[in-house]
Design an enzyme around this catalytic site. Sequence first.
Site, PDB file in Angstrom:
ATOM      1  N   LYS A  89       0.834  -1.206   0.000  1.00  0.00           N
ATOM      2  CA  LYS A  89       0.000   0.000   0.000  1.00  0.00           C
ATOM      3  C   LYS A  89       0.873   1.261   0.000  1.00  0.00           C
ATOM      4  O   LYS A  89       0.638   2.186  -0.787  1.00  0.00           O
ATOM      5  CB  LYS A  89      -0.933  -0.025   1.225  1.00  0.00           C
TER       6      LYS A  89
ATOM      7  N   ARG B  95      -6.497   1.933  17.876  1.00  0.00           N
ATOM      8  CA  ARG B  95      -6.281   0.482  17.802  1.00  0.00           C
ATOM      9  C   ARG B  95      -5.882  -0.147  19.130  1.00  0.00           C
ATOM     10  O   ARG B  95      -5.898  -1.375  19.252  1.00  0.00           O
ATOM     11  CB  ARG B  95      -5.264   0.142  16.704  1.00  0.00           C
TER      12      ARG B  95
ATOM     13  N   ASP C  64       1.661  -1.305  12.041  1.00  0.00           N
ATOM     14  CA  ASP C  64       0.371  -1.706  11.470  1.00  0.00           C
ATOM     15  C   ASP C  64       0.018  -3.160  11.792  1.00  0.00           C
ATOM     16  O   ASP C  64      -1.111  -3.592  11.567  1.00  0.00           O
ATOM     17  CB  ASP C  64       0.378  -1.510   9.944  1.00  0.00           C
TER      18      ASP C  64
ATOM     19  N   SER D 173       7.193   8.954  12.061  1.00  0.00           N
ATOM     20  CA  SER D 173       6.082   8.806  11.122  1.00  0.00           C
ATOM     21  C   SER D 173       6.566   9.014   9.695  1.00  0.00           C
ATOM     22  O   SER D 173       7.067  10.079   9.341  1.00  0.00           O
ATOM     23  CB  SER D 173       4.991   9.833  11.443  1.00  0.00           C
TER      24      SER D 173
HETATM   25  C1  S3P Z   1       2.401   4.830   6.184  1.00  0.00           C
HETATM   26  C2  S3P Z   1       2.975   5.186   7.371  1.00  0.00           C
HETATM   27  C3  S3P Z   1       2.479   4.726   8.687  1.00  0.00           C
HETATM   28  C4  S3P Z   1       1.535   3.545   8.554  1.00  0.00           C
HETATM   29  C5  S3P Z   1       0.535   3.734   7.454  1.00  0.00           C
HETATM   30  C6  S3P Z   1       1.245   3.923   6.115  1.00  0.00           C
HETATM   31  C7  S3P Z   1       2.993   5.344   4.928  1.00  0.00           C
HETATM   32  O1  S3P Z   1       1.785   5.786   9.303  1.00  0.00           O
HETATM   33  O2  S3P Z   1       0.872   3.309   9.767  1.00  0.00           O
HETATM   34  O3  S3P Z   1      -0.306   2.593   7.357  1.00  0.00           O
HETATM   35  O4  S3P Z   1       2.683   4.806   3.847  1.00  0.00           O
HETATM   36  O5  S3P Z   1       3.790   6.292   4.999  1.00  0.00           O
HETATM   37  P1  S3P Z   1       2.558   6.925  10.171  1.00  0.00           P
HETATM   38  O6  S3P Z   1       3.416   7.681   9.242  1.00  0.00           O
HETATM   39  O7  S3P Z   1       1.462   7.768  10.751  1.00  0.00           O
HETATM   40  O8  S3P Z   1       3.324   6.172  11.203  1.00  0.00           O
END
Ligand code: S3P
Length: 432
Positions: A22, A347, A316, A168
């Site tokens: 994703k 969660r 996740d 993040s």
């Molecule tokens: C993601 C980063 C993560 C993850 C999300 C996808 C991404 O979130 O939990 O499902 O594609 O950059 P955070 O950046 O808030 O940790």
Amino acid sequence: MSTIRVSRPKPFDCTFRVPGDKSISHRSIMFGAIARGETLVEGFLPGADCLSTISAFRQMGVDIERDSETSVRILGRGFDGLREPVQPLDVGNSGTTIRLLLGILAGTSFFSTVVGDDSIARRPMGRVVNPLREMGAQIYGRQEGRFTPLAIRGAKLTGLTYESPVASAQVKSCLLLAGLSADGVTAVREPSRSRDHTERMLPAFGVHVRTSEGEVSVQGGQSLAGTQVKVPGDISSAAFLLAAALMVPGSRVTIDDVGLNPTRTGILDAFHMMGAEVAVEQTGMWCNEPVGRVTVQADELKGIEIGGKLIPRLIDEIPVLAVVATQAAGETVIRDAAELKVKETNRISTTAQELRKLGAHVEETDDGLIISGPTPLKGGVCQSRGDHRIGMAMVIAGLGAAAEVCVEGSEAIDISFPGFSNFIEKIKCGQI
Ligand code: S3P
């Protein structure tokens, strides 16, 4: 509303390929849309979140063709080729779409508005809006721009060195994207390393990214050139099927062509710590991302304590890790995971509440969960709460339950794992 019903299968031995990653799928569309020339994406995830990304860029005039479900052709005309959208950009349920998109919109020369669903309306946007404003972005929105809907008046941006209080990848990627249209250098530091797909993919589009211990930076003014992206299977989707093997003793699951990026493989480390046999073989490198085969099986599991730098590497996967922990002997303690409170649902509480419906012993803490096991799970009715990963986690719990488990609201699963229920059906066919 749709429902998935599951009951305990006989031990099984299955090999799967899961839909595309994703995070990588989102980035391939976004980078292709601001690049010059054609970008061809193979193995794209046709989940609702990534489709939201496609429709947002189509609204800005980018020509995006779906040659098939998983093959996408993007005809980018460069960052300056984006057009002012006539309607609000609707990101649906996708946190990655909105946060990365804001980094792009902030430096355009036009006005745009961004909205999402009820879950998006509860998720914190200040974590990107505040540093973007420090770069000169003009962003307005509900509660001073902390929540959607948001309005962005494209502005001239200046590079920033930002010390993020959270690990993040959405924050980091948002600022790096804004940095590409800013004057000077934009650098992001984070408390521990979040997933690094942006840093790995931008160079494939011809962008120079500097990475050093604890810091990633880009020089503004660099343009992107279209390229080809082959998307590996999503380890976050694979995790549910690997966990299925651990819920039904005597079972084994192999996943082929799955992403093995070390910033994402924390769940494999956790399963190994719990006593599972985890075999990993790297078979290739796709667009700077390691790819390979993973096999998981277990006789007995034991509780583990996790926290610190491991958490962003499996953030996740914590709902499904908690499910597996119900079958492990002793306590599993998950710390430093307060970020779970601001995901699609909180969660920490949704995992605990749904698992308790099946008789699991789960305690919520301020920054995680404590699960005691092993507990024989009973049948019951659970809800996805509109959260794809909670829905899938409860289906996997159902595979280990003594009686039927119904998971209501299972349509949410299409956000990240279209066809998930077919994989669960295949588990029945793979019975040994
Ligand atoms: C993601 C980063 C993560 C993850 C999300 C996808 C991404 O979130 O939990 O499902 O594609 O950059 P955070 O950046 O808030 O940790």
